[in-house]
Design a protein around this motif. Structure first.
Motif, PDB file in Angstrom:
ATOM      1  N   GLY A  93       0.392  -0.972  -0.180  1.00  0.00           N
ATOM      2  CA  GLY A  93       0.029  -0.045   0.369  1.00  0.00           C
ATOM      3  C   GLY A  93       0.730   1.183   0.193  1.00  0.00           C
ATOM      4  O   GLY A  93       0.434   1.907  -0.627  1.00  0.00           O
ATOM      5  N   ASP A  94       1.690   1.220   0.110  1.00  0.00           N
ATOM      6  CA  ASP A  94       3.267   2.424   0.729  1.00  0.00           C
ATOM      7  C   ASP A  94       3.724   2.207  -0.546  1.00  0.00           C
ATOM      8  O   ASP A  94       3.649   1.394  -1.785  1.00  0.00           O
ATOM      9  N   VAL A  95       3.609   3.967  -1.817  1.00  0.00           N
ATOM     10  CA  VAL A  95       4.754   4.147  -2.180  1.00  0.00           C
ATOM     11  C   VAL A  95       5.456   3.983  -2.629  1.00  0.00           C
ATOM     12  O   VAL A  95       7.380   4.050  -2.163  1.00  0.00           O
ATOM     13  N   GLU A  96       6.543   3.218  -3.439  1.00  0.00           N
ATOM     14  CA  GLU A  96       7.950   2.660  -3.372  1.00  0.00           C
ATOM     15  C   GLU A  96       8.658   3.603  -3.895  1.00  0.00           C
ATOM     16  O   GLU A  96       8.831   3.622  -5.091  1.00  0.00           O
ATOM     17  N   CYS A  97       9.281   3.382  -3.198  1.00  0.00           N
ATOM     18  CA  CYS A  97      11.300   4.135  -4.399  1.00  0.00           C
ATOM     19  C   CYS A  97      11.584   4.010  -5.305  1.00  0.00           C
ATOM     20  O   CYS A  97      11.744   2.636  -5.343  1.00  0.00           O
ATOM     21  N   ASP A  98      11.935   4.327  -7.199  1.00  0.00           N
ATOM     22  CA  ASP A  98      11.838   4.343  -8.146  1.00  0.00           C
ATOM     23  C   ASP A  98      13.402   4.003  -8.670  1.00  0.00           C
ATOM     24  O   ASP A  98      14.085   3.439  -8.548  1.00  0.00           O
ATOM     25  N   VAL A  99      14.651   4.279  -7.178  1.00  0.00           N
ATOM     26  CA  VAL A  99      15.565   4.384  -7.293  1.00  0.00           C
ATOM     27  C   VAL A  99      16.028   2.813  -6.526  1.00  0.00           C
ATOM     28  O   VAL A  99      17.085   2.141  -6.884  1.00  0.00           O
ATOM     29  N   CYS A 100      15.570   2.458  -5.585  1.00  0.00           N
ATOM     30  CA  CYS A 100      16.231   1.259  -4.731  1.00  0.00           C
ATOM     31  C   CYS A 100      16.218   0.369  -5.312  1.00  0.00           C
ATOM     32  O   CYS A 100      15.519  -0.193  -5.696  1.00  0.00           O
ATOM     33  N   ILE A 101      17.061  -0.507  -4.681  1.00  0.00           N
ATOM     34  CA  ILE A 101      17.425  -1.533  -6.169  1.00  0.00           C
ATOM     35  C   ILE A 101      17.446  -2.709  -4.565  1.00  0.00           C
ATOM     36  O   ILE A 101      18.323  -2.580  -3.185  1.00  0.00           O
ATOM     37  N   GLY A 102      16.580  -3.572  -4.634  1.00  0.00           N
ATOM     38  CA  GLY A 102      16.548  -4.871  -4.057  1.00  0.00           C
ATOM     39  C   GLY A 102      15.380  -4.709  -3.054  1.00  0.00           C
ATOM     40  O   GLY A 102      14.529  -4.355  -3.596  1.00  0.00           O
ATOM     41  N   ARG A 103      15.276  -4.460  -1.523  1.00  0.00           N
ATOM     42  CA  ARG A 103      14.731  -4.221  -1.216  1.00  0.00           C
ATOM     43  C   ARG A 103      13.869  -2.834  -1.231  1.00  0.00           C
ATOM     44  O   ARG A 103      14.864  -1.877  -1.061  1.00  0.00           O
ATOM     45  N   LYS A 104      12.658  -2.019  -1.815  1.00  0.00           N
ATOM     46  CA  LYS A 104      12.099  -0.396  -1.579  1.00  0.00           C
ATOM     47  C   LYS A 104      12.145  -0.265  -0.382  1.00  0.00           C
ATOM     48  O   LYS A 104      11.183  -0.890   0.148  1.00  0.00           O
ATOM     49  N   HIS A 105      12.501   0.630  -0.195  1.00  0.00           N
ATOM     50  CA  HIS A 105      12.288   1.912   0.945  1.00  0.00           C
ATOM     51  C   HIS A 105      10.759   2.918   0.330  1.00  0.00           C
ATOM     52  O   HIS A 105      11.041   2.596  -0.924  1.00  0.00           O
ATOM     53  N   LYS A 106      10.201   2.888   1.749  1.00  0.00           N
ATOM     54  CA  LYS A 106       9.509   3.982   1.233  1.00  0.00           C
ATOM     55  C   LYS A 106       9.326   5.363   0.225  1.00  0.00           C
ATOM     56  O   LYS A 106       9.987   6.375   0.949  1.00  0.00           O
ATOM     57  N   ALA A 107       8.443   5.725  -0.307  1.00  0.00           N
ATOM     58  CA  ALA A 107       8.621   7.253  -1.206  1.00  0.00           C
ATOM     59  C   ALA A 107       8.214   8.151   0.385  1.00  0.00           C
ATOM     60  O   ALA A 107       7.089   7.549   0.551  1.00  0.00           O
ATOM     61  N   SER A 108       8.659   9.486   0.038  1.00  0.00           N
ATOM     62  CA  SER A 108       8.409  10.614   0.568  1.00  0.00           C
ATOM     63  C   SER A 108       7.735  11.540  -0.392  1.00  0.00           C
ATOM     64  O   SER A 108       6.447  12.353   0.153  1.00  0.00           O
ATOM     65  N   LYS A 109       8.357  11.733  -1.401  1.00  0.00           N
ATOM     66  CA  LYS A 109       8.045  12.871  -2.752  1.00  0.00           C
ATOM     67  C   LYS A 109       7.778  11.957  -3.312  1.00  0.00           C
ATOM     68  O   LYS A 109       8.851  10.617  -4.165  1.00  0.00           O
ATOM     69  N   SER A 110       7.038  12.529  -4.844  1.00  0.00           N
ATOM     70  CA  SER A 110       7.498  11.906  -6.272  1.00  0.00           C
ATOM     71  C   SER A 110       7.775  13.458  -6.565  1.00  0.00           C
ATOM     72  O   SER A 110       7.275  14.280  -7.000  1.00  0.00           O
ATOM     73  N   CYS A 111       8.131  13.245  -7.851  1.00  0.00           N
ATOM     74  CA  CYS A 111       9.214  14.181  -8.996  1.00  0.00           C
ATOM     75  C   CYS A 111       7.708  14.680 -10.025  1.00  0.00           C
ATOM     76  O   CYS A 111       8.305  13.694 -10.703  1.00  0.00           O
ATOM     77  N   LEU A 112       8.043  15.524 -10.077  1.00  0.00           N
ATOM     78  CA  LEU A 112       6.456  15.708 -11.529  1.00  0.00           C
ATOM     79  C   LEU A 112       7.850  15.757 -12.515  1.00  0.00           C
ATOM     80  O   LEU A 112       6.735  16.117 -13.818  1.00  0.00           O
ATOM     81  N   VAL A 113       8.750  16.297 -12.474  1.00  0.00           N
ATOM     82  CA  VAL A 113       9.681  16.312 -13.677  1.00  0.00           C
ATOM     83  C   VAL A 113      10.329  15.174 -14.160  1.00  0.00           C
ATOM     84  O   VAL A 113      10.446  15.163 -15.408  1.00  0.00           O
TER      85      VAL A 113
END
Length: 558
Positions: A93-113
């Motif tokens: 249900g959390d938004v995952e970080c797109d950069v993390c490799i392996g086990r993903k961390h929870k994303a705190s922000k999204s960049c619209l650019v």
């Protein structure tokens, strides 16, 4: 050194550096992590640093940083656990970080650019690198790919009103050129108002459904109450009959119960089916209202616009009010049918008894075959008194308001809401709801001997104010040579009577019996009513030119 173990963590996998390598810009990564990261950009032939975004062409050849590897090797596993708490990892249900490799961390922000989501660690370059500081950051968005144009890989920032879909700026110059387009924010503002109207309509429809449900329940309750009253009245009528006919009456009673219960069941079952539909639609409307409320509060313009049309396209209502009115009519018809069954069967039983009671002792249930003295035990003379606030201005009262006459001179009565303003009529003070009997003696022209509900009209000359010409009253109109009975503007005319100026009135309120008698030594039945009385009945009198009437005193039976 161990006090800041995060200095030796890879910003891609967020774990301690494994085979650390350092790029030309000075940032260090796991050799496997940076190579995997650059492998994703293989087709673009441009390679950049994940943190500062500095580009390298051609792809750098990386070598292991032996000093950094030795320093990392001296750190314990406990330091890593301390620097990377488990709650940083993305849960379902959390938004995952797109950069993390392996086990993903929870994303705190999204960049619209960048069109990517970042955890706190990978977000740092957007706070530190000057070109990245200009990027637009928002709260981490779910389904970010849905907000990207599938054709041009650009952010959906424009809404095409012509095609009713979200597009990117490149689409505006292409296949949507010349269309009516606005920003998604502007379209959101417009449709937010429409959403409010849809919410109001859902709320109103839910309220109407609730009101119709309540009315239908009341109709069902009235049907059940009528069923109970009808059965009770019929049982009372049966119990007062003679013992000779009691078995026959009981059989008839059981048949009547079955017919009445069948009417009740038919009306209630059909109404309950509609009630279930009302409840189902009410639940659906509540669910739709909650969805609209959730959509109204979302900050995600794209999600709002993509779900606006489906949610605001309200489901078709049930066949109201036609079905609702049809069921109400059916319930009312069942109620009327029960009343008719009661009247018809009661009349048949009483008529049958009339043929056989001539040789039997008197019974209170058939007052027309009882001597006059038997009625006196029900005398209500002591409470019979004309209410002066109801008397029309052409009427005079005397003898403790037990005598009433017609006058050519208008009386100086004060204005009162209960007073009859046009018809020469008056009502008694006390309403009757038990078994009662009274006699009146009249003289002159024409008089009305009546009973009425308290709610009869008082002002004007309409039928709603005249005794016997509405559903509120029953009236025997007496003239020197004949009389007639009136109720609901229907008349049983020319009832032949012996010459007599005295009339007796017998009321059994619970049994629904109202009888009028001519008193002249013997009692002669003039007319009898068999119905269901729902309110107390008030004795009433009406006088024409030159008439007078008095309430007669009757002996008290011991």
């Amino acid at each position: 050194m161990a006090e800041n173990p995060e200095l030796f963590c890879c910003s891609i996998c967020l774990g301690f550096l494994k085979d650390p390598v350092t790029t030309a810009c000075g940032h260090s990564y796991c050799m496997g992590c940076i190579n995997d990261y650059w492998d994703q950009d293989y087709l673009k032939k441009v390679y950049n640093c994940p943190q500062c975004r500095q580009t390298f062409t051609p792809r750098p050849i990386l070598k292991k940083n032996t000093l950094l590897a030795e320093l990392v090797g001296n750190l314990s596993g406990a330091d890593f656990q301390e620097s990377s708490p488990s709650h940083c990892y993305a849960e379902p249900g959390d938004v995952e970080c797109d950069v993390c490799i392996g086990r993903k961390h929870k994303a705190s922000k999204s960049c619209l650019v960048c069109l990517a989501s970042y955890c706190e660690t990978h977000l740092q370059p957007h706070y530190q690198v000057t070109p990245l500081k200009k990027h637009r950051l928002v709260k981490a968005l779910t389904r970010l790919q849905e907000k990207i144009c599938s054709r041009h890989d650009k952010l959906l920032e424009v809404y095409c009103r012509t095609d009713r879909q979200c597009i990117c700026y490149q689409c505006v110059m292409g296949e949507h050129k010349g269309h009516d387009t606005v920003s998604v924010a502007e379209e959101r503002t417009k449709k937010q108002k429409l959403l409010g109207k849809s919410q109001d309509e859902v709320q109103q429809r839910a309220q109407r459904g609730k009101k119709e449900e309540q009315e239908l329940r009341q109709a069902v309750d009235a049907l059940k109450d009528c069923s109970w009253v009808t059965v009770e009245n019929f049982e009372r009528t049966c119990t007062v009959q003679t013992l000779v006919f009691i078995r026959s009456i009981q059989r008839k009673r059981d048949e009547l119960k079955e017919q009445i219960r069948a009417c009740e069941k038919a009306g209630a079952s059909r109404a309950e089916g509609l009630l279930k539909q009302l409840e189902k639609e009410d639940a659906g409307l509540k669910r739709r209202h909650a969805e609209l409320e959730q959509l109204s509060n979302t900050e995600d313009h794209i999600h709002f616009l993509q779900n606006f049309d489906p949610l605001c396209d309200l489901p078709g209502t049930m066949a109201f009010p036609s079905s609702f009115e049809a069921v109400k009519k059916f319930v009312s018809e069942q109620k009327k049918r029960m009343e008719d069954i009661y009247k018809d069967n009661t009349t048949k039983i009483l008529d049958s008894l009339e043929k056989n009671l001539l040789t039997m002792p008197p019974s209170p249930s058939k007052p027309e075959y009882i001597t006059r003295s038997h009625f006196w035990i029900y005398s209500c003379y002591s409470t019979m008194e004309v209410n002066p606030y109801t008397a029309c201005g052409t009427l005079t009262l005397s003898n403790g308001n037990k005598e009433i006459g017609w006058s050519e001179n208008q009386q100086a009565y004060s204005d009162h809401p209960d007073r009859f303003s046009y018809y020469n009529q008056a009502l008694c003070k006390v309403g009757l709801s038990e078994t009662s009997y009274w006699e009146v003696e009249w003289s002159g022209g024409i008089v009305d001997v009546a009973v009425s509900y308290h709610g009869i009209g008082r002002k004007g000359w309409g039928n709603d104010c005249c005794f016997g010409h509405n559903e509120q009253s029953w009236s025997l109109v007496c003239a020197p040579s004949s009389c007639s009975f009136w109720h609901n503007n229907n008349s049983k005319t020319k009832i032949p009577i012996p010459r007599s100026s005295r009339v007796g009135v017998y009321l059994d309120h619970r049994a629904g019996i109202l009888s009028f008698y001519s008193i002249s030594g013997t009692m002669t039945l003039l007319h009898r009513v068999q119905t269901i009385f729902t309110e107390p009945l008030y004795p009433g009198f009406g006088l024409e030119l030159g008439s007078s009437l008095k309430i007669c005193h009757l002996p008290v039976m011991q």
